[in-house]
Enzyme design. Structure first.
Site: not given
Lengths: 267, 414
Positions: B107, B129, B396
């Site tokens: 991210k 968010e 990830s």
């Protein structure tokens, strides 16, 4: 002349401003809506926006979000909303009726199916908050032959070039969003609105209704001189949520009448 | 969907070798676009203009690369999971170690890029968010790094489920706002972030965490995340002397998957597999797999596959993994599915959990529950593939954030 144009033109001819009101269809329960529509019309609403409840109303403030949630607890669908509109239209041919909601409801039904059903229900216009004009061709093609106006919004952030492009496609009336924020926000500024509306005036002959943040007679009276009408939504939805079913019609009628009187006093 | 404009799902007359979407209006075939309230249209135009300018600006690119190197810790390794591969007895499994990034997941790649853009636009406040909290933590981190005010919207339900990440964000100086509307999860957090943005658009940049939202977000997030696939490509060529055969990644909104896939879309020999959250199973209806079992619709600014009912209302999703618990998916994935360039499958909660334990014990890597969905696909399919077949899975994120959820499911109190 469409019903929307007729109502705005009649007010203008009389030197008055139009009153546009909003409520969520099926809020707080389905049987509340028809009496509420009658009450708003009796109180002097020229146009009623009937909100189509949606699970993710991303442009709405807390009042209208809550109204959507109340209606969805009763599983109110777009077909139900059209049935409510049709019932009202069968007894009232004067008040203009506009559906307001989000694109996914209409997209799921299918543009052509929706346009046909909306025409049968006597709907005069459609506002889809998240459908910008550049994505609206296909829907407009279905609505235009049925004389249903697709109404676009202009915002304080809309550039002049963009406003021109939007107004080229606009019909019915223009909905001017008076502030940066969600529906029912509390920071409306008449001077700012006046400054931004001035250039728009020269770009269109369509009536301009001002909405977002008009909550009572006082704000309505202050905003009225700047446009051709005002939109009051959250303040009505808040009343629908707070009142018992049997109290709603009388309260709504008297609230609409107080707005009507405030508008007339502004001219 | 006869009403949608744009081309059908094909890469264009020149085929995949010239793949170059989105178009100027942000469409990937019939998907994507910009479906937002008028107030935001100008901000999106501005963001797109600044982004295009900065992408062509060598100084900005150098700054982004240097931050990725010295702050995030890139490049991440491409790790050959030899014990797992030997045990499965088929394809060779390689892991792209995004879990080794600062903040523990992919991210941060996009959060960093977007925060740098915000800085260049002169915006002093960022909002985000978050579901599981990984994107919120990444945003709070880069906000601290760049001296920006940060507000994170998080569903009340997720605030409760992911309290360590909530505390982490607060430590980093962010304000975490619990969202109580709707289903009180990720989609409602996104609604609330859009409401904040529409109100504070003059001085605020909204850092969307995935390859969804209105144009240009799906493109921007994809491009910033593409560092994953670009590195993977170079690492494969360097260590194996060839491209991999199959790429696998989990798909919620789809940013880690697209980051890995995108630099390989033009190489048709490379098979692309996205793994959605199958929850209690597709047949149960309790899942978060719009590509596997959804329909095209419009939500959060773009047209894509959605989980919705007959009336177009968005329905509640379920996944053991908060990061995949979302009813939509990035529009480029919707396009790649319809064009049959990528395939999308779903893995259940139970299979993902089994893979979590298996890989943890076998390789000494605790994967995130999201990532475990992709690993479950590998446990099933790698044994059937030849020994010279190379699979790269996007690892990830790391699973530290999930140990509480797993302990709770297994009746262990920590």
């Amino acid at each position: 002349m469409s019903r929307l144009e007729t109502r705005f033109a009649a007010r203008k001819a009389a030197g008055q401003k139009a009153l546009v009101t909003y409520l969520v269809a099926g809020d707080p329960e389905p049987q509340a809506t028809l009496p509420a529509l009658r009450a708003l019309a009796a109180g002097g609403a020229d146009v009623i926006e009937l909100g189509v409840p949606f699970s993710d109303p991303e442009a709405e403030g807390p009042d209208i979000q809550a109204g959507c949630e109340r209606a969805l607890r009763h599983a109110v669908t777009l077909r139900d909303v059209l049935a409510m509109a049709k019932a009202f239209r069968q007894e009232n041919s004067e008040t203009a009726l506009v559906l307001m909601g989000y694109l996914n409801s209409v997209e799921r039904m299918g543009y052509e199916t929706f346009a046909k059903a909306a025409a049968e229900a006597g709907i005069d216009g459609l506002i889809l908050v998240n459908l910008p004009p550049e994505e609206a061709d296909a829907l407009q093609t279905c609505l235009a032959p049925r004389d249903i106006d697709l109404i676009f919004l202009l915002a304080p952030t809309t550039t002049e070039a963009r406003a021109r492009a939007i107004l080229e496609r606009a019909s019915g009336f223009v909905y001017y969003v008076s502030l940066k924020g969600t529906t029912g926000a509390g920071h409306i500024d008449p001077e700012d609105v006046a400054a931004r509306l001035a250039p728009l005036r020269s770009m269109t002959d369509l009536p301009i209704a001002i909405g977002f943040g008009i909550r009572d007679g006082e704000t309505a009276q202050r905003m009225a001189p700047l446009g051709d009408g005002v939109v009051v939504g959250s303040a009505i939805v808040r009343r629908m949520g707070a009142l018992a079913l049997e109290e709603q019609p009388a309260e709504l009628e008297s609230f609409a009448r107080s707005l009507r009187e405030a508008l007339d006093a502004s001219c | 969907m006869t009403q949608a404009k744009g081309s059908p799902a094909s890469p264009g007359p020149a085929g995949w070798s010239e793949y170059n979407l989105p178009d100027a209006q942000g469409h990937f075939g019939q998907f994507g676009g910009r479906f937002v309230a008028e107030t935001l249209m100008h901000a999106l135009d501005e963001l797109e203009a600044v982004y295009r300018e900065r992408m062509g600006d060598a100084a900005f690119q150098a700054q982004f690369k240097e931050e990725l190197r010295s702050y995030v810790g890139r490049p991440t390794p491409l790790y050959h999971a030899e014990r797992l591969s030997a045990e499965l007895g088929g394809a060779q499994v390689y892991m792209k170690r995004e879990d080794l990034n600062h903040t523990g997941a992919h991210k941060v790649n996009s959060a960093l890029g977007q925060a740098l853009l915000a800085k260049h636009m002169g915006k002093r406040r960022i909002i985000a968010e978050t579901g599981a909290g990984q994107h919120g933590v990444a945003s709070a981190t880069v906000a601290a790094r760049l001296g920006l005010e940060c507000v994170v919207y998080m569903g009340e339900e997720d605030v409760r489920r992911q309290s360590p990440n909530v505390y982490r964000m607060k430590l980093l100086g962010a304000t975490v706002v619990p969202v109580t509307s709707g289903s009180k999860t990720l989609k409602d957090a996104m609604n609330e972030a859009m409401r904040d943005w529409v109100t504070n658009v003059d001085h605020t940049h909204y850092i969307i965490g995935t390859v969804a939202g209105p144009h240009p977000y799906p493109m921007i997030v994809r491009d910033f995340q593409s560092v994953i696939g670009e590195e993977t490509r170079a690492q494969c060529l360097e260590t194996l002397g060839r491209l991999p055969d199959t790429l696998v990644a989990c798909v919620g909104g789809g940013s880690n998957a697209l980051g890995l896939f995108y630099p390989f879309i033009r190489d048709e020999s490379v098979r692309l597999v996205g793994v959605e959250a199958g929850g209690y199973g597709i047949a149960s209806g309790q899942h978060a797999a719009p590509l596997s079992a959804g329909v095209p619709g419009v939500l959060h600014g773009n047209r894509t596959y959605l989980m919705e009912d007959e009336d177009g209302q968005i329905i509640a999703t379920h996944s053991v993994s908060a990061g995949l618990d979302y009813p939509g998916v990035g529009p480029e994935h919707a396009f790649l599915k319809d064009a049959q360039r990528a395939e999308y499958v779903a893995v259940t909660d139970d299979d993902a959990l089994a893979a979590f334990h298996h890989v943890t014990r076998k390789e000494g890597i605790i994967p995130a529950l999201e990532t475990s969905h992709a690993l479950a696909w590998i446990l099933e399919h790698a044994p059937k593939l030849p020994k010279d077949h190379v699979i790269v899975v996007n690892l990830s994120g790391r699973g530290d954030k999930d140990i509480f959820t797993i302990a709770e499911r297994e009746g262990i109190s920590l």
